[in-house]
Design an enzyme around this catalytic site. Structure first.
Site, PDB file in Angstrom:
ATOM      1  N   ARG A  84       0.849  -1.205   0.000  1.00 21.67           N
ATOM      2  CA  ARG A  84       0.000   0.000   0.000  1.00 21.67           C
ATOM      3  C   ARG A  84       0.876   1.242   0.000  1.00 21.67           C
ATOM      4  O   ARG A  84       2.089   1.189   0.225  1.00 21.67           O
ATOM      5  CB  ARG A  84      -0.902   0.006   1.236  1.00 21.67           C
ATOM      6  CG  ARG A  84      -0.143   0.013   2.538  1.00 21.67           C
ATOM      7  CD  ARG A  84      -0.976   0.453   3.716  1.00 21.67           C
ATOM      8  NE  ARG A  84      -0.250   0.305   4.971  1.00 21.67           N
ATOM      9  CZ  ARG A  84       0.675   1.143   5.414  1.00 21.67           C
ATOM     10  NH1 ARG A  84       1.003   2.209   4.702  1.00 21.67           N
ATOM     11  NH2 ARG A  84       1.289   0.935   6.569  1.00 21.67           N
TER      12      ARG A  84
ATOM     13  N   HIS B  49      -1.481  -2.068  13.536  1.00 16.94           N
ATOM     14  CA  HIS B  49      -2.801  -2.701  13.599  1.00 16.94           C
ATOM     15  C   HIS B  49      -2.822  -3.650  14.785  1.00 16.94           C
ATOM     16  O   HIS B  49      -1.834  -4.345  15.047  1.00 16.94           O
ATOM     17  CB  HIS B  49      -3.106  -3.497  12.327  1.00 16.94           C
ATOM     18  CG  HIS B  49      -3.090  -2.688  11.076  1.00 16.94           C
ATOM     19  ND1 HIS B  49      -3.874  -1.571  10.899  1.00 16.94           N
ATOM     20  CD2 HIS B  49      -2.383  -2.837   9.920  1.00 16.94           C
ATOM     21  CE1 HIS B  49      -3.656  -1.068   9.698  1.00 16.94           C
ATOM     22  NE2 HIS B  49      -2.756  -1.819   9.082  1.00 16.94           N
TER      23      HIS B  49
ATOM     24  N   CYS C 181       2.525   6.843  10.540  1.00 19.87           N
ATOM     25  CA  CYS C 181       2.369   7.327   9.166  1.00 19.87           C
ATOM     26  C   CYS C 181       3.500   8.278   8.769  1.00 19.87           C
ATOM     27  O   CYS C 181       3.341   9.104   7.862  1.00 19.87           O
ATOM     28  CB  CYS C 181       1.005   7.989   8.982  1.00 19.87           C
ATOM     29  SG  CYS C 181      -0.358   6.898   9.438  1.00 19.87           S
TER      30      CYS C 181
ATOM     31  N   GLY D  71      -4.664   3.733   3.655  1.00 23.26           N
ATOM     32  CA  GLY D  71      -3.667   3.354   2.664  1.00 23.26           C
ATOM     33  C   GLY D  71      -4.313   2.548   1.564  1.00 23.26           C
ATOM     34  O   GLY D  71      -5.243   1.772   1.820  1.00 23.26           O
TER      35      GLY D  71
ATOM     36  N   ILE E 141       4.647   3.831   7.976  1.00 28.00           N
ATOM     37  CA  ILE E 141       4.401   2.734   8.909  1.00 28.00           C
ATOM     38  C   ILE E 141       3.189   3.044   9.792  1.00 28.00           C
ATOM     39  O   ILE E 141       2.958   4.196  10.169  1.00 28.00           O
ATOM     40  CB  ILE E 141       5.649   2.462   9.780  1.00 28.00           C
ATOM     41  CG1 ILE E 141       5.502   1.137  10.548  1.00 28.00           C
ATOM     42  CG2 ILE E 141       5.929   3.633  10.724  1.00 28.00           C
ATOM     43  CD1 ILE E 141       6.812   0.667  11.179  1.00 28.00           C
ATOM     44  N   THR E 142       2.416   2.025  10.104  1.00 25.35           N
ATOM     45  CA  THR E 142       1.325   2.162  11.059  1.00 25.35           C
ATOM     46  C   THR E 142       1.195   0.866  11.847  1.00 25.35           C
ATOM     47  O   THR E 142       1.886  -0.121  11.564  1.00 25.35           O
ATOM     48  CB  THR E 142       0.000   2.538  10.385  1.00 25.35           C
ATOM     49  OG1 THR E 142      -0.926   2.969  11.387  1.00 25.35           O
ATOM     50  CG2 THR E 142      -0.597   1.369   9.605  1.00 25.35           C
TER      51      THR E 142
ATOM     52  N   ALA F 237      -8.430   2.234   8.603  1.00 25.25           N
ATOM     53  CA  ALA F 237      -8.416   1.611   9.931  1.00 25.25           C
ATOM     54  C   ALA F 237      -8.829   2.644  10.967  1.00 25.25           C
ATOM     55  O   ALA F 237      -8.189   3.698  11.087  1.00 25.25           O
ATOM     56  CB  ALA F 237      -7.021   1.071  10.244  1.00 25.25           C
TER      57      ALA F 237
END
Length: 223
Positions: free
Chosen positions: A80, A87, A178, A149, A84-85, A162
């Site tokens: 995507r 979850h 992000c 994303g 960075i994120t 999300a």
């Protein structure tokens, strides 16, 4: 993950919506790729509601320096956009597998409509939220509550949005969310919203339908 075993909650001529529960990120990502690679211009669009076990995902142009420390959570380099994120359980994810040509949507407009669906949802709870042109996602008083994303391939998109609902936010402190150093992250529970994942998931689906395929006749099926 067996996609066929997920619960179909809404189906129209153009859209299927499935609840998949807590599923592994890699398996879900592969399933999205498989779906996109085999679909045609006649295929029905789908939205998948999921949660993931703890995982960091890094966008295709993501920079490794945005991971500030190793806390043992797996980092997956995905396809995507964005940096960075994180979850984890308690985060509501809506993956959008759409034919954006059929919907006559450009990428910027699609992003705006996805953000608007979350903004609409929060407005129903008297929470004022906004998007930011410099940083896709949804924000409440400069704190990020939803990340976004997408991957576009041959006029089809996958990945999605999300929304932080009721989760452990500590893993966000190990990254520049992000790609933004010092970005504060929030969630619906901390804003006084008592509705849980099930309710908010149903409401988010309604808002996405209004924004993406407004006016379609919805037929509901429980399986």
């Amino acid at each position: 993950m067996d996609i066929s075993s997920s619960r179909l909650i809404v189906e129209t001529e153009q859209l299927r919506i499935k609840k998949m529960g807590v599923v592994d990120y890699r398996v879900t990502w592969q399933a999205m790729q498989d779906f996109t690679n085999t679909r045609t211009d006649r295929s029905c669009d789908e939205i998948w509601l999921v949660q993931h076990p703890p995982v960091y995902t890094q966008g295709i142009a993501g920079k490794s320096e945005h991971l500030l420390c190793d806390n043992g959570i797996t980092v997956i380099k995905t396809d995507r956009g964005g940096q960075i994120t994180y979850h984890g359980p308690g985060q509501l994810i809506a993956y959008l597998l759409l034919d954006i040509r059929r919907l006559r949507l450009g990428v910027r407009e699609l992003v705006r409509r996805m953000e608007s669906a979350v903004i609409d949802l929060l407005k129903d709870y008297h929470i004022e939220a906004t998007g930011r042109p410099d940083a896709p996602g949804v924000y409440v008083a400069n704190a990020k509550i939803a990340s976004l994303g997408l991957k576009i391939k041959k006029g089809f998109c996958y990945h999605g949005i999300a929304l932080n609902v009721d989760m452990n936010l500590m893993p966000f402190s190990a990254i520049n969310p992000c790609g933004y150093a010092g970005l504060v992250v929030t969630q619906t529970r901390d804003l006084g919203i008592t509705a849980g994942l099930e309710t908010l998931g149903n409401e988010l689906i309604e808002k996405l339908q209004e924004r993406l395929i407004k006016g379609n006749n919805i037929h509901r099926h429980e399986h």
